[in-house]
Design an enzyme around this catalytic site. Structure first.
Site, PDB file in Angstrom:
ATOM      1  N   CYS A 127      12.924  -4.664  13.199  1.00  0.00           N
ATOM      2  CA  CYS A 127      12.014  -5.260  12.295  1.00  0.00           C
ATOM      3  C   CYS A 127      10.582  -4.468  12.551  1.00  0.00           C
ATOM      4  O   CYS A 127       9.955  -4.612  13.623  1.00  0.00           O
ATOM      5  CB  CYS A 127      11.806  -6.762  12.679  1.00  0.00           C
ATOM      6  SG  CYS A 127      10.227  -7.337  12.035  1.00  0.00           S
TER       7      CYS A 127
ATOM      8  N   CYS B 256       7.714  -6.578  13.561  1.00  0.00           N
ATOM      9  CA  CYS B 256       7.771  -6.885  15.086  1.00  0.00           C
ATOM     10  C   CYS B 256       7.146  -6.022  15.943  1.00  0.00           C
ATOM     11  O   CYS B 256       6.536  -6.195  16.898  1.00  0.00           O
ATOM     12  CB  CYS B 256       9.283  -7.463  15.315  1.00  0.00           C
ATOM     13  SG  CYS B 256       9.858  -8.626  14.251  1.00  0.00           S
TER      14      CYS B 256
END
Length: 123
Positions: free
Chosen positions: A43, A46
Site C-alpha cells: 500500500c 501506508c
C-alpha cells in the site's frame, strides 16, 4: 513525559487478542497493508504515512498502547467480507484510530502531521 508500549500484530485475530490483553488502557491502532520480505507494504499510502505516524507518537499525552496491525495481503484486504471490514468497519488503509472512540484518520489524513499529532494528544 507519556510513554507508549508498541505491539505489532499480523491479521485480525492477533489484533483482537492484543486489544483484550491491554483492556482498560488507552489504545491507538494503526492499520497498514502487510509488508513483504523487504519490509515494504503493498500500500503506497501506508508507506508514505508510516513516518508521519511515528513522528506523531512523540506527542502522546498519556501512557498508552500502540498496536501496529498489518491487515494482510492486497487480495485479502480487498475482500468485502474480511474481518477488518466486517467487525471494525475499517474501509481503507492506512487507518489510525483511538480504539473505542470515534476518533479516526483514514488514508491521506494519516499523512497530515497536524491531524496525527491531534489524535495522539487529545484527551
Amino acid at each position: 513525559m507519556a510513554t507508549f508500549e508498541e505491539v505489532s500484530v499480523l491479521g485480525f485475530e492477533e489484533f483482537d487478542k492484543a486489544v483484550k490483553e491491554h483492556e482498560g488502557k488507552t489504545i491507538f491502532a494503526y492499520f497498514s497493508g502487510s509488508k513483504d520480505t523487504e519490509g515494504k507494504s503493498w500500500c503506497p499510502d501506508c508507506v508514505e504515512a508510516e513516518p508521519v505516524i511515528r513522528e506523531g507518537l512523540k506527542h502522546v499525552t498519556e501512557d498508552c498502547v500502540f498496536i501496529y496491525c498489518q491487515v494482510g495481503d492486497k487480495p485479502y484486504w480487498k475482500d468485502p467480507n474480511n474481518d477488518f471490514r466486517q467487525k471494525l468497519k475499517i474501509t481503507a488503509v492506512p487507518t489510525l484510530l483511538k480504539y473505542g472512540t470515534p476518533q479516526k484518520l483514514v488514508e491521506s489524513e494519516c499523512c497530515q502531521s497536524s491531524l496525527v499529532e491531534m489524535i495522539f494528544s487529545e484527551d
